[in-house]
Scaffold this motif. Structure first.
Motif, PDB file in Angstrom:
ATOM      1  N   ASN A   1       1.952  -4.525  -7.970  1.00  0.00           N
ATOM      2  CA  ASN A   1       3.313  -4.464  -8.514  1.00  0.00           C
ATOM      3  C   ASN A   1       4.368  -4.500  -7.433  1.00  0.00           C
ATOM      4  OD1 ASN A   1       3.607  -4.391 -11.280  1.00  0.00           O
ATOM      5  ND2 ASN A   1       2.524  -2.435 -11.308  1.00  0.00           N
ATOM      6  N   ASN A   2       4.147  -5.339  -6.452  1.00  0.00           N
ATOM      7  CA  ASN A   2       5.033  -5.303  -5.299  1.00  0.00           C
ATOM      8  C   ASN A   2       5.102  -6.698  -4.726  1.00  0.00           C
ATOM      9  OD1 ASN A   2       6.127  -4.932  -2.716  1.00  0.00           O
ATOM     10  ND2 ASN A   2       5.367  -2.843  -2.677  1.00  0.00           N
ATOM     11  N   ARG A   3       6.325  -7.213  -4.553  1.00  0.00           N
ATOM     12  CA  ARG A   3       6.375  -8.599  -4.078  1.00  0.00           C
ATOM     13  C   ARG A   3       6.631  -8.714  -2.587  1.00  0.00           C
ATOM     14  NH1 ARG A   3      11.536 -11.621  -6.630  1.00  0.00           N
ATOM     15  NH2 ARG A   3      11.292 -12.845  -4.766  1.00  0.00           N
ATOM     16  N   ILE A   4       6.595  -7.609  -1.858  1.00  0.00           N
ATOM     17  CA  ILE A   4       6.671  -7.749  -0.407  1.00  0.00           C
ATOM     18  C   ILE A   4       5.399  -7.266   0.281  1.00  0.00           C
ATOM     19  CG2 ILE A   4       9.188  -7.773  -0.191  1.00  0.00           C
ATOM     20  CD1 ILE A   4       9.049  -4.818   0.439  1.00  0.00           C
ATOM     21  N   LEU A   5       4.307  -7.171  -0.470  1.00  0.00           N
ATOM     22  CA  LEU A   5       3.008  -6.873   0.140  1.00  0.00           C
ATOM     23  C   LEU A   5       2.201  -8.159   0.217  1.00  0.00           C
ATOM     24  CD1 LEU A   5       1.596  -3.626  -1.482  1.00  0.00           C
ATOM     25  CD2 LEU A   5       2.393  -3.962   0.839  1.00  0.00           C
ATOM     26  N   SER A   6       1.352  -8.260   1.224  1.00  0.00           N
ATOM     27  CA  SER A   6       0.416  -9.375   1.220  1.00  0.00           C
ATOM     28  C   SER A   6      -0.962  -8.840   1.569  1.00  0.00           C
ATOM     29  CB  SER A   6       0.853 -10.457   2.201  1.00  0.00           C
ATOM     30  OG  SER A   6       0.338 -10.178   3.467  1.00  0.00           O
ATOM     31  N   PRO A   7      -2.011  -9.599   1.252  1.00  0.00           N
ATOM     32  CA  PRO A   7      -3.362  -9.069   1.473  1.00  0.00           C
ATOM     33  C   PRO A   7      -3.650  -8.731   2.932  1.00  0.00           C
ATOM     34  CG  PRO A   7      -3.444 -11.043   0.121  1.00  0.00           C
ATOM     35  CD  PRO A   7      -2.042 -10.920   0.617  1.00  0.00           C
ATOM     36  N   SER A   8      -2.776  -9.171   3.860  1.00  0.00           N
ATOM     37  CA  SER A   8      -3.048  -8.855   5.263  1.00  0.00           C
ATOM     38  C   SER A   8      -3.000  -7.352   5.494  1.00  0.00           C
ATOM     39  CB  SER A   8      -2.038  -9.549   6.171  1.00  0.00           C
ATOM     40  OG  SER A   8      -0.757  -9.040   5.947  1.00  0.00           O
TER      41      SER A   8
ATOM     42  N   SER B   1      -6.952  -8.414  11.084  1.00  0.00           N
ATOM     43  CA  SER B   1      -7.128  -7.602  12.295  1.00  0.00           C
ATOM     44  C   SER B   1      -8.602  -7.521  12.664  1.00  0.00           C
ATOM     45  CB  SER B   1      -6.605  -6.188  12.075  1.00  0.00           C
ATOM     46  OG  SER B   1      -5.301  -6.219  11.597  1.00  0.00           O
ATOM     47  N   LEU B   2      -9.441  -7.408  11.636  1.00  0.00           N
ATOM     48  CA  LEU B   2     -10.877  -7.356  11.886  1.00  0.00           C
ATOM     49  C   LEU B   2     -11.348  -8.665  12.501  1.00  0.00           C
ATOM     50  CD1 LEU B   2     -13.601  -5.956  11.606  1.00  0.00           C
ATOM     51  CD2 LEU B   2     -13.826  -6.985   9.373  1.00  0.00           C
ATOM     52  N   TYR B   3     -10.825  -9.784  11.986  1.00  0.00           N
ATOM     53  CA  TYR B   3     -11.188 -11.095  12.530  1.00  0.00           C
ATOM     54  C   TYR B   3     -10.846 -11.157  14.016  1.00  0.00           C
ATOM     55  CZ  TYR B   3     -10.967 -16.132  13.362  1.00  0.00           C
ATOM     56  OH  TYR B   3     -11.119 -17.387  13.883  1.00  0.00           O
TER      57      TYR B   3
ATOM     58  N   ILE C   1      -4.597   1.716   7.997  1.00  0.00           N
ATOM     59  CA  ILE C   1      -5.150   2.521   9.085  1.00  0.00           C
ATOM     60  C   ILE C   1      -6.243   1.749   9.821  1.00  0.00           C
ATOM     61  CG2 ILE C   1      -6.448   4.614   9.620  1.00  0.00           C
ATOM     62  CD1 ILE C   1      -4.962   5.895   7.210  1.00  0.00           C
ATOM     63  N   PHE C   2      -7.167   1.169   9.068  1.00  0.00           N
ATOM     64  CA  PHE C   2      -8.235   0.388   9.691  1.00  0.00           C
ATOM     65  C   PHE C   2      -7.665  -0.795  10.453  1.00  0.00           C
ATOM     66  CE2 PHE C   2     -11.561   2.274   6.873  1.00  0.00           C
ATOM     67  CZ  PHE C   2     -12.395   2.654   7.911  1.00  0.00           C
ATOM     68  N   GLY C   3      -6.680  -1.471   9.840  1.00  0.00           N
ATOM     69  CA  GLY C   3      -6.085  -2.639  10.475  1.00  0.00           C
ATOM     70  C   GLY C   3      -5.491  -2.282  11.825  1.00  0.00           C
ATOM     71  N   THR C   4      -4.723  -1.203  11.864  1.00  0.00           N
ATOM     72  CA  THR C   4      -4.111  -0.767  13.121  1.00  0.00           C
ATOM     73  C   THR C   4      -5.183  -0.386  14.134  1.00  0.00           C
ATOM     74  OG1 THR C   4      -2.446   0.194  11.698  1.00  0.00           O
ATOM     75  CG2 THR C   4      -2.275   0.694  14.025  1.00  0.00           C
TER      76      THR C   4
ATOM     77  N   GLY D   1      -8.505 -19.057  10.912  1.00  0.00           N
ATOM     78  CA  GLY D   1      -7.886 -17.993  11.711  1.00  0.00           C
ATOM     79  C   GLY D   1      -6.895 -17.204  10.871  1.00  0.00           C
ATOM     80  N   PRO D   2      -6.237 -16.213  11.494  1.00  0.00           N
ATOM     81  CA  PRO D   2      -5.338 -15.337  10.733  1.00  0.00           C
ATOM     82  C   PRO D   2      -4.208 -16.141  10.091  1.00  0.00           C
ATOM     83  CG  PRO D   2      -5.697 -14.494  12.932  1.00  0.00           C
ATOM     84  CD  PRO D   2      -6.284 -15.845  12.903  1.00  0.00           C
ATOM     85  N   ILE D   3      -4.142 -16.112   8.799  1.00  0.00           N
ATOM     86  CA  ILE D   3      -3.176 -16.978   8.114  1.00  0.00           C
ATOM     87  C   ILE D   3      -2.501 -16.258   6.965  1.00  0.00           C
ATOM     88  CG2 ILE D   3      -4.909 -17.960   6.553  1.00  0.00           C
ATOM     89  CD1 ILE D   3      -3.437 -20.563   6.750  1.00  0.00           C
ATOM     90  N   THR D   4      -2.829 -14.962   6.784  1.00  0.00           N
ATOM     91  CA  THR D   4      -2.301 -14.277   5.610  1.00  0.00           C
ATOM     92  C   THR D   4      -0.788 -14.115   5.645  1.00  0.00           C
ATOM     93  OG1 THR D   4      -3.102 -12.335   6.742  1.00  0.00           O
ATOM     94  CG2 THR D   4      -4.261 -12.958   4.770  1.00  0.00           C
TER      95      THR D   4
END
Lengths: 332, 105
Positions: A79-86, A92-94, A154-157, A255-258
């Motif tokens: 329900n949020n239009r400024i979030l993305s799956p990144s 970050s894991l990639y 948290i994991f991403g960071t 590669g990172p494209i999200t």
């Protein structure tokens, strides 16, 4: 308030008639750009230029559609239009995986050099990570999507910090290899990988297609969705799986494209003004193709590969995003 | 007819509903009245399946609400929350037609 309501109704009637038309125009622009991309400056060397460009084009279309549709679905879920799956930390894991193998084995190791092995390894690790995240938060009763997002941040960071730590320690020449992987790139995509990714994405689309009819209702919010008879937890789980799958495959491929998703989804909402998410998905896919093909054309023919497509899209997208924030703020 | 049998709900160690039982009769209007934090909303949320009860059951016409298929129960129960902020560009007609979703999906 009353005048605002009146204008928005009248304009939405006018606009809704035009949605199909807008999509058609967008499709025409995408096709035109694709044709331009295939032909421009080939100067007679068709046997050489066409197959290579066609592969690139296919990779662009695949990655673009994967990112666009996963973002629209993800935004409906949250329900949020400024979030993305990144935000779930997959890219970050990639990066961490790419950095770690260069760090551990050096840049000449087959894990780095062989596209197939690298693809398989990155994809596998991203899917394992997705699965762990998914199990952690949906195994128990308290499946809460925002809790999972928080975990993702948290994991991403964490992944990013470890990656930059390793990047500081490795040899500068090795770092150049890693740096090449830090941005999405459509050059040098191997055909077998492209086929494998296409099959994976197609399968994802077919398997999760039945859930898509719930998207519009999910976008009303959890309470309304349950009220309207949606098995909320189950549907959200399924759709999240699809998002994870699409993001993992497209990231492993190019590669990172999200980052792209946020921009194209919001442009699509502006262009296709109906609330129907399937239309938004179609629009977002087309916008993604236009942005990526256009960006790639600019990279190849204006900058002669001296910059990369992420930089161009981030520049344009960043400005658009700022505009969006300012606009949202004044509209309150 | 809605029957609530021995429903309890805890948020952490905080007891919000303590063994609530009541019967709501058909063709009547029933209202829950109480001060802030009395558990009115929690009880209503449990009745409409938005929140799971820790103990106890809610029955609609003698059958546990969780035993109905979600689609079936959506045709029987409608809820309207205090706050209804919807972040979509919808006309009134479109919003209203969402009410048909349990039938049309």
């Amino acid at each position: 308030m009353s005048t605002e309501a009146r204008t928005s109704t009248s304009s939405s009637i006018r606009v809704r008639l035009g949605d199909g038309g807008r999509l058609a125009i967008l499709a025409a622009v995408a096709l035109g750009l694709a044709a331009l991309f295939l032909t421009v400056g080939a100067s007679g060397m068709w046997e050489y230029a066409l197959p290579r460009r066609a592969t690139k084009l296919a990779a662009i279309a695949l990655a673009g559609c994967a990112v666009a549709s996963s973002t629209v679905v993800f935004q409906a879920l949250t329900n949020n239009r400024i979030l993305s799956p990144s935000i779930m930390g997959l890219d970050s894991l990639y990066l961490l995986v790419q950095t770690a193998i260069v760090y551990a084995f050096g840049s000449t190791h087959p894990l780095v050099q062989s596209a197939n092995t690298n693809f398989a390894l990155s994809l596998l690790l991203m899917l394992v990570f997705s699965f762990v995240m998914y199990r952690l938060f949906f195994a128990g009763e308290r499946g809460n999507i925002f809790f999972m997002l928080l975990l993702g941040i948290i994991f991403g960071t964490f992944f990013q910090s470890i990656a930059s730590f390793m990047q500081v320690l490795i040899d500068p020449n090795e770092f150049l290899i890693v740096q090449g992987r830090m941005f999405a790139s459509f050059n040098n995509i191997k055909t077998p990988l492209l086929t494998a990714s296409a099959v994976a994405m197609l399968l994802t689309a077919v398997v999760f297609w039945p859930q898509l009819k719930f998207l519009d209702v999910l976008a009303l919010g959890k309470e309304h969705a349950i009220n309207l008879g949606i098995d909320y937890d189950r549907v959200v789980r399924r759709l999240l799986m699809a998002v994870f799958m699409l993001v993992a495959v497209s990231t492993a491929l190019v590669g990172p494209i999200t980052f792209l998703g946020l921009i194209v989804a919001n442009v699509a909402y502006e262009l296709v003004r109906t609330y129907r998410r399937l239309w938004a998905i179609a629009g977002a896919c087309l916008v993604a193709c236009v942005a990526l093909i256009g960006g790639q054309l600019v990279v190849e023919h204006v900058f002669n590969f001296s910059t990369n497509i992420s930089v161009i899209i981030n520049l344009a997208g960043g400005i658009y995003f700022l505009y969006l924030i300012v606009k949202e703020r004044t509209s309150w | 007819m809605v029957e609530i049998c021995g429903v309890s709900k805890y948020y952490g160690s905080q007891c919000v509903l303590d063994n609530v039982s009541l019967t709501i009769l058909p063709n009547t209007i029933t209202s829950f009245i109480g001060p802030n934090g009395a558990g009115k909303s929690t009880l209503l949320s449990i009745m409409s399946r938005l929140v799971k009860a820790d103990t106890g059951t809610v029955k609609l016409d003698g059958k546990d609400v969780n035993a109905y298929s979600t689609n079936e129960i959506a045709k029987r129960i409608a809820t309207l929350r205090q706050t209804n902020h919807i972040n979509l560009r919808l006309t009134v007609e479109e919003l209203g037609s969402f009410g048909r979703f349990p039938y049309s999906q």
